[in-house]
Design an enzyme around this catalytic site. Sequence first.
Site, short mmCIF file in Angstrom:
data_model
loop_
_atom_site.label_atom_id
_atom_site.label_comp_id
_atom_site.label_asym_id
_atom_site.label_seq_id
_atom_site.Cartn_x
_atom_site.Cartn_y
_atom_site.Cartn_z
N ARG A 13 9.77 -37.53 -62.44
CA ARG A 13 9.35 -37.94 -63.79
C ARG A 13 7.89 -37.53 -64.04
NH1 ARG A 13 5.51 -40.08 -66.81
NH2 ARG A 13 5.12 -41.58 -65.15
N ASP A 14 6.95 -38.21 -63.42
CA ASP A 14 5.54 -37.90 -63.69
C ASP A 14 5.24 -36.45 -63.33
OD1 ASP A 14 2.93 -38.28 -64.43
OD2 ASP A 14 2.50 -39.87 -63.01
N HIS A 206 -1.24 -46.31 -58.55
CA HIS A 206 -0.77 -44.97 -58.98
C HIS A 206 -2.01 -44.10 -59.17
CE1 HIS A 206 1.97 -42.43 -61.65
NE2 HIS A 206 0.78 -42.04 -62.08
N HIS A 208 -3.94 -40.16 -59.39
CA HIS A 208 -3.89 -38.70 -59.58
C HIS A 208 -5.08 -38.09 -58.86
CE1 HIS A 208 -0.64 -38.05 -62.60
NE2 HIS A 208 -0.75 -39.36 -62.69
N CYS A 239 -0.26 -35.54 -67.05
CA CYS A 239 0.17 -36.23 -68.26
C CYS A 239 -0.04 -35.26 -69.40
CB CYS A 239 -0.63 -37.51 -68.47
SG CYS A 239 -0.24 -38.32 -70.04
N ASN A 248 -0.28 -35.86 -59.26
CA ASN A 248 -0.28 -37.12 -58.53
C ASN A 248 -0.73 -36.86 -57.10
OD1 ASN A 248 2.23 -37.25 -60.53
ND2 ASN A 248 1.54 -39.33 -60.18
ZN ZN Z 1 0.70 -40.57 -63.56
#
Ligand code: ZN
Length: 306
Positions: A13-14, A206, A208, A239, A248
Site C-alpha cells: 500500500r504505502d 511508522h 520514512h 506519499c 518507508n
Molecule cells: Zn507512510
Amino acid sequence: MMRSVEIVEVGPRDGLQSEPGIMPTAAKIVFIERLLAAGLRRIEVASFVNPKRVPQMADAEQVLAGLAKRPDVHYVGLVLNRKGFDRAVAAGCNEIGMAVVASDTFNRRNQGVGTDESIAAWLDIARAARTAGLRAQVTVSAAFGCPFEGEMPLERVVDVARRCAEAEPFEIALADTIGVGVPAQVTELVAAVRAAISPVTRLRAHFHNTRNTGLANAWAAVQAGVTTLDASTGGIGGCPFAPAATGNIPTEDLVYMLARAGYATGVDLDALIATSQWLQDTLGRAVPGMLVKAGNFPRIAAERAA
Ligand code: ZN
C-alpha cells in the site's frame, strides 16, 4: 525471555501507491504471498480511497479477492472516511487502518476535510468496526512535522492522539509521513502520547527514511517501548501528496537491525531479501534498501542454517 517486535508490512500500500507505474493486480498478489511466506502476518494490502486520486490502488477489491483468507493473518485496508471503511469491509479486510493528519492543512490536502472532521469520521468508523467484530486502528500522520505547516507542536499531536484514543482502539500509530523526525523527538513524543492515552491501547510507529533517520527513529521507538513498527520491503514508498517524501524504512534492514540486537520478528530475513530482489526485477529499478545490495551477515551462519 526473547524480546520481540511485530512488523506491519506496508509495501503493497504505502510502497506501491507512490510508484509512478501501476503494478498489475496479479503481481501485487504474488508480492503479498511472498511476504506471507517470509513470515509477515500483518500486511497493509490496499487503500480504499478515490481511484482518480490514487490510481495505483484502484484494484483494491480485486487484490483482496485474490488472497487466501487465513485466521493467522491480518490484511489491513487503509481508509480515510466511512465510504472507504464500507468498501474495505465488503472486500474482506479483517483489520481497518484509518489515518488522521495532525496538521489541519495536510489533512485538508490529503482527505479534503479538516482534522476535526477526520477525528469524527474515525470515531464513527471505530464504532462501526466494533459492531462488525473487526479490529480497527488509527494512525496520526505528520506527527513529526508537516510539509505545509512545518513543526508540529507536541501538544497538538498529543491532543489529536488523545481524541482518537477515546474510541479505545487496540492500537494508535504515530507516523513520520514525510521523514523529518529525529530519534530524540521520537523518545519525547512516544512518552507524551503514552501518558495521554489509555494503557489498553498499544502504540505503533511508522517512519520514512527521507532524511536517513528512519532506522535510528525505529530504534528509538523500540527503546521507548513501542512494540510494533511499520516498514516496507525494499524501502519503497512515500506519499503522492507529500512533496519529496521518499521510502518507508526497509523491512529487511529493520529485521536485520532488530535480529542482531536479540529481537524476534518472526521474519525469515533471507526470504525477505529474495522478495526485495524480486521487487527490483518487477519494478525494473533498484529499491532504496541496503540489505538487498549488501546481503545478510554473517553469511556463513546463514548458509549453514539453510
Ligand atoms: Zn507512510
